[in-house]
Design a protein around this motif. Structure first.
Motif, short mmCIF file in Angstrom:
data_model
loop_
_atom_site.label_atom_id
_atom_site.label_comp_id
_atom_site.label_asym_id
_atom_site.label_seq_id
_atom_site.Cartn_x
_atom_site.Cartn_y
_atom_site.Cartn_z
N TYR A 188 8.68 6.86 -0.77
CA TYR A 188 9.66 7.94 -0.83
C TYR A 188 10.10 8.26 -2.25
N ARG A 189 10.02 7.26 -3.14
CA ARG A 189 10.44 7.51 -4.52
C ARG A 189 9.70 8.69 -5.13
N CYS A 190 8.45 8.86 -4.74
CA CYS A 190 7.62 9.90 -5.36
C CYS A 190 7.14 10.98 -4.39
N GLU A 191 7.56 10.91 -3.15
CA GLU A 191 7.18 11.91 -2.16
C GLU A 191 8.42 12.63 -1.63
N VAL A 192 8.33 13.91 -1.40
CA VAL A 192 9.45 14.66 -0.82
C VAL A 192 8.92 15.60 0.26
N GLY A 193 9.72 15.80 1.28
CA GLY A 193 9.39 16.78 2.29
C GLY A 193 8.28 16.34 3.23
N THR A 194 7.84 17.28 4.05
CA THR A 194 6.80 17.01 5.03
C THR A 194 5.45 16.85 4.35
N LEU A 195 4.78 15.78 4.67
CA LEU A 195 3.46 15.53 4.09
C LEU A 195 2.42 16.46 4.69
N ASN A 196 1.33 16.63 3.97
CA ASN A 196 0.18 17.38 4.47
C ASN A 196 -0.61 16.46 5.40
N THR A 197 -0.09 16.26 6.59
CA THR A 197 -0.67 15.29 7.52
C THR A 197 -2.10 15.66 7.90
N VAL A 198 -2.36 16.94 8.09
CA VAL A 198 -3.72 17.37 8.43
C VAL A 198 -4.67 17.05 7.27
N GLY A 199 -4.24 17.35 6.04
CA GLY A 199 -5.07 17.04 4.88
C GLY A 199 -5.28 15.55 4.72
N ILE A 200 -4.24 14.76 4.97
CA ILE A 200 -4.36 13.30 4.87
C ILE A 200 -5.34 12.78 5.91
N ALA A 201 -5.27 13.33 7.12
CA ALA A 201 -6.21 12.90 8.17
C ALA A 201 -7.64 13.23 7.77
N GLY A 202 -7.85 14.42 7.18
CA GLY A 202 -9.19 14.77 6.71
C GLY A 202 -9.66 13.87 5.59
N LEU A 203 -8.76 13.54 4.66
CA LEU A 203 -9.10 12.64 3.57
C LEU A 203 -9.42 11.25 4.10
N ARG A 204 -8.66 10.81 5.07
CA ARG A 204 -8.93 9.50 5.69
C ARG A 204 -10.34 9.45 6.26
N ALA A 205 -10.74 10.52 6.94
CA ALA A 205 -12.10 10.57 7.49
C ALA A 205 -13.14 10.56 6.37
N PHE A 256 0.82 -1.22 0.00
CA PHE A 256 0.00 0.00 0.00
C PHE A 256 0.85 1.26 0.00
N ASN A 257 2.15 1.15 0.16
CA ASN A 257 3.02 2.31 0.07
C ASN A 257 3.15 2.84 -1.36
N ARG A 258 2.57 2.14 -2.32
CA ARG A 258 2.54 2.64 -3.69
C ARG A 258 1.39 3.63 -3.90
N LEU A 259 0.66 3.92 -2.81
CA LEU A 259 -0.30 5.02 -2.79
C LEU A 259 0.47 6.28 -2.39
N ILE A 260 0.58 7.21 -3.31
CA ILE A 260 1.44 8.39 -3.14
C ILE A 260 0.58 9.63 -2.86
N PHE A 261 0.94 10.36 -1.82
CA PHE A 261 0.21 11.59 -1.52
C PHE A 261 0.88 12.79 -2.16
N GLY A 262 0.05 13.71 -2.63
CA GLY A 262 0.51 14.97 -3.19
C GLY A 262 -0.52 16.03 -2.91
N ALA A 263 -0.50 17.09 -3.71
CA ALA A 263 -1.37 18.23 -3.43
C ALA A 263 -2.78 18.04 -3.95
N ASN A 264 -2.94 17.32 -5.07
CA ASN A 264 -4.24 17.19 -5.74
C ASN A 264 -4.09 16.25 -6.93
N ALA A 265 -5.13 16.13 -7.74
CA ALA A 265 -5.04 15.27 -8.92
C ALA A 265 -4.06 15.82 -9.94
N SER A 266 -4.00 17.13 -10.09
CA SER A 266 -3.05 17.72 -11.04
C SER A 266 -1.62 17.34 -10.68
#
Length: 347
Positions: free
Chosen positions: A208-225, A29-39
């Protein structure tokens, strides 16, 4: 420390839930990559997969989040690309996609659900063609994730882009991509990962291959909900409610003189999106009246999908788009119909 570990577990659970939600055939499941949006996810896909000399096939229904990266990369001499048109009902023929594939084609990238017309493309048929030809298949699910069941495994989808703030019920500023097994995607950004800090090169393992820096943890928590809520309620239940509202809107708008509807099929291969124009009103003017005088919110103009409007013949002014969510009601629909009728009668 404990709070950091707890935040990490929230991120991990969000990855797992989304990976399962999209039915990624990859075991990790680590092949699920977080970013800013679909763009952001689409840029990672296009730039991470394509190599100099590659050819890409896409469609004229695409959002600028696909059209612009393809155009820029072609202008830079990295790739070439071809765009497959849509028919009068707003659908792309998978056979046209097959005919557009060349020996040097590396990627086919398709808008699953049009943000202009609400038409849903036959991803399974396109995926089968790509798998047979040995071409990567990427799907833009910005409009469909959370309102249409999506199955990467069954549809042979290699890469998927998503956003959190639409039907996944998350906040703005969160999205990303899902990478299937055996996909050769490279890093296009480099920086901190929080682990293995002594390694000079960017890490090769996912995420990590496709993610850099601090993640939007607050946004991820909201998305999880949000994803948890969607899964609990059921995509089919949400879709049925929204499509019933869209069908009533289409029915009401068809009874109003001077209203022009576009590809308003309201069928199984559609989203709860209704695109129209009202008499000789410019789309922006009609949208402003709907908002200010009737408290009805719409999206007007070209919707960041200029080639779709060229195909409709609605450039340069665009259209008025109504779209529904799970919290809309029948009363909202009736208010919208009455508002359009009032505007149509103005001149």
């Amino acid at each position: 420390y404990d709070l950091a570990v707890e935040a990490g577990l929230v991120v991990d659970d969000a990855r797992r839930q989304l990976d399962e939600f999209f039915h990624n055939p990859a075991a990790d499941f680590n092949r699920l990559i977080f970013g800013a949006n679909a763009s952001d996810g689409l840029n990672l896909i296009i730039q991470g997969v394509c190599r100099p000399g590659d050819h890409v096939v896409s469609t004229t229904l695409e959002h600028n989040s696909v059209l612009r990266p393809l155009y820029v990369m072609e202008q830079m001499g990295i790739i070439t690309h071809d765009l497959v048109p849509f028919d009068g009902q707003g659908f792309v023929d998978p056979d046209d996609v097959a005919r557009a594939i060349k020996p040097e084609t590396r990627l086919v990238i398709v808008n699953h659900g049009s943000n202009v017309l609400g038409t849903v493309q036959d991803a399974a048929a396109i995926g089968r063609i790509c798998r047979e030809r040995g071409v990567y298949f990427a799907l833009d699910t910005a409009q469909t994730a959370g309102v249409v069941p999506i199955d990467m495994a069954a549809w042979h989808v290699d890469l998927l882009a998503f956003t959190g703030h639409k039907s996944l019920m998350g906040p703005t500023g969160i999205g990303g991509m899902c990478v299937g097994p055996d996909v050769d995607i490279r890093s296009i950004r480099w920086g901190g990962t929080g682990v293995k800090s002594a390694v000079r090169t960017h890490l090769d393992e996912f995420p990590y291959r496709c993610e850099v820096g601090t993640l939007n943890t607050v946004g991820i928590a909201g998305l999880r909900a949000g994803v948890s809520w969607v899964r609990e309620r059921g995509v089919d239940v949400i879709r049925r409610h929204e499509m019933d509202l869209a069908a009533r809107l289409i029915e009401g708008l068809r009874e109003i003189p001077k209203v022009q509807l576009y590809c308003a099929n309201g069928g199984e291969r559609n989203l709860p999106v209704v695109c129209c124009n009202i008499g000789d009103f410019e789309a922006g003017e009609a949208g402003m009246i709907l908002d200010v005088e009737h408290d009805v919110a719409t999206r007007t103009g070209l919707h960041c999908a200029p080639l779709a409007h060229e195909g409709l013949g609605t450039t340069p002014k665009g259209t008025v788009r109504f779209s529904f969510g799970p919290f809309n009601t029948a009363e909202h629909v009736e208010r919208a119909i009455a508002a359009v009728a009032d505007i149509a009668a103005m001149r």
